[in-house]
Scaffold this active site. Structure first.
Site, short mmCIF file in Angstrom:
data_model
loop_
_atom_site.label_atom_id
_atom_site.label_comp_id
_atom_site.label_asym_id
_atom_site.label_seq_id
_atom_site.Cartn_x
_atom_site.Cartn_y
_atom_site.Cartn_z
N GLY A 15 -0.17 -2.84 -15.55
CA GLY A 15 -1.37 -3.68 -15.44
C GLY A 15 -2.42 -2.69 -15.79
N ARG A 18 -6.88 -3.74 -17.52
CA ARG A 18 -8.12 -4.23 -16.87
C ARG A 18 -8.24 -3.55 -15.54
NH1 ARG A 18 -7.75 -9.63 -15.31
NH2 ARG A 18 -5.67 -9.91 -15.88
N ASN A 93 1.02 -0.76 -10.61
CA ASN A 93 -0.30 -1.30 -10.57
C ASN A 93 -0.53 -2.87 -10.50
OD1 ASN A 93 -3.69 -1.49 -10.18
ND2 ASN A 93 -3.04 -2.10 -12.00
N TYR A 158 0.30 -13.34 -0.35
CA TYR A 158 0.00 -12.20 -0.93
C TYR A 158 0.11 -10.83 -0.17
CZ TYR A 158 -3.38 -8.42 -3.10
OH TYR A 158 -3.73 -7.17 -3.68
N ALA A 160 2.19 -10.55 2.35
CA ALA A 160 3.59 -10.48 2.64
C ALA A 160 4.34 -9.45 1.19
CB ALA A 160 4.18 -11.50 2.68
N THR A 161 3.79 -9.66 0.21
CA THR A 161 4.23 -8.95 -1.04
C THR A 161 3.90 -7.38 -0.92
OG1 THR A 161 2.41 -9.55 -2.55
CG2 THR A 161 4.39 -11.27 -2.54
N LYS A 162 2.61 -7.48 -0.46
CA LYS A 162 2.12 -6.06 -0.68
C LYS A 162 2.60 -5.15 0.56
CE LYS A 162 -0.50 -6.09 -4.02
NZ LYS A 162 -0.39 -5.03 -5.21
N ILE A 191 -12.15 -4.00 -3.84
CA ILE A 191 -12.57 -3.41 -5.14
C ILE A 191 -12.95 -4.36 -6.19
CG2 ILE A 191 -12.06 -1.83 -6.88
CD1 ILE A 191 -11.68 -0.74 -4.02
#
Ligand code: NAP
Length: 250
Positions: A15, A18, A93, A158, A160-162, A191
């Protein structure tokens, strides 16, 4: 940090077309690394990252693949090893966010988040393990999020995935420590990137008020910490989750 501390090292940043990934790729190249710039579809943005790298002491190449596609990941890692003969640094990332209160989360969105954020990170960790074990050394840095630790209303899927990435990081650090491979996670706070661009100025101001350092983070704030974790000075750090959040979560 020493000038060109990463000379001779090969890195892959997923990733990296960008946002945070681009800043990490450029920072590693500034320190002398050869950096593979992975991305999903945005070739133009990835080519821009490569242009930025060409102005540094390092070098780079584009490598597009979907991190969620295991056979594409395995093919890409094969290409890296056959060309460069090693992979010293992997930065996982690549990620996406789809927000919404739990009651409204659609199954296909939950699956998409899991596939890219969690399975994608796992796929790349798995593909890096064998070459790094052979080399008897390497660094893996997984990008998680402050919400994995603090939680956030509207981001349960989100988060949960992290949070899964945190468990993966710590387990892999235990599996690979004896092979001199350090595995850490970096947990950014808020960020400013495309991912957070949809948030209104008013909402951003509300977030800023909760941050002890009184500003939103930059991609460079995160890249500096990731870069540190790739250096010799960080050789005794593994299994950690390093927050880069201005004090938003302690
Ligand atoms: P971004 O600006 O939206 O960029 C996302 C990057 O991931 C792009 O390079 C995109 O490639 C790539 N990508 C998406 N899906 C992919 C896939 N299946 N395979 C390969 N590459 C894929 O995101 P960002 O804000 O820089 O976030 C980067 C990471 O930091 C993410 O993991 C995110 O969850 C995490 N994070 C961000 C924040 C924040 O406040 N921004 C906070 C905490 C954590 P294309 O350009 O080709 O689409």
């Amino acid at each position: 940090m020493k000038v060109e501390a990463l000379a001779g090292k090969t890195a892959l940043v997923t990733g990296a077309s960008r946002g945070i990934g681009r800043a990490i790729a450029v920072k590693l190249a500034e320190n002398g690394a050869f950096v593979y710039i992975n991305y999903a579809a945005n070739h133009k943005a990835a080519a821009e990252t490569l242009k930025m790298i060409e102005k540094t002491p390092g070098k780079g190449a584009l490598l597009s693949f979907d991190v969620a596609d295991l056979s594409a990941v395995q093919k890409a890692f094969k290409e890296i090893i056959s060309t460069r003969e090693r992979l010293d640094i992997l930065v996982n990332n690549a990620g996406l966010s789809i927000d919404g209160l739990t009651v409204r989360v659609r199954e296909e969105d939950f699956d998409r988040l899991c596939r890219t954020n969690l399975k994608g990170t796992f796929n790349c960790c798995q593909a890096a393990t064998r070459p790094m074990m052979k080399q008897r050394g390497g660094r893996i840095i997984n990008v998680t999020s402050v919400v994995a630790l603090a939680g956030n209303a509207g981001q349960a899927a989100y988060a949960a995935t992290k949070a899964g990435i945190v468990g993966l990081t710590k387990s892999l650090a235990r599996e690979l420590g004896a092979r001199n491979i350090c595995v850490n996670a970096v947990a950014p706070g808020f960020i400013e990137t495309d991912m957070t661009s949809a948030i209104s100025a008013e909402q951003k101001e509300k977030v800023r008020e909760q941050i002890p350092l009184s500003r939103l983070g930059t991609t460079e704030d995160v890249a500096a910490v990731v870069a540190f974790l790739t250096t010799e000075e960080a050789a005794y750090i593994t299994g950690q989750v390093v927050g880069v959040n201005g004090g938003l979560y302690m």
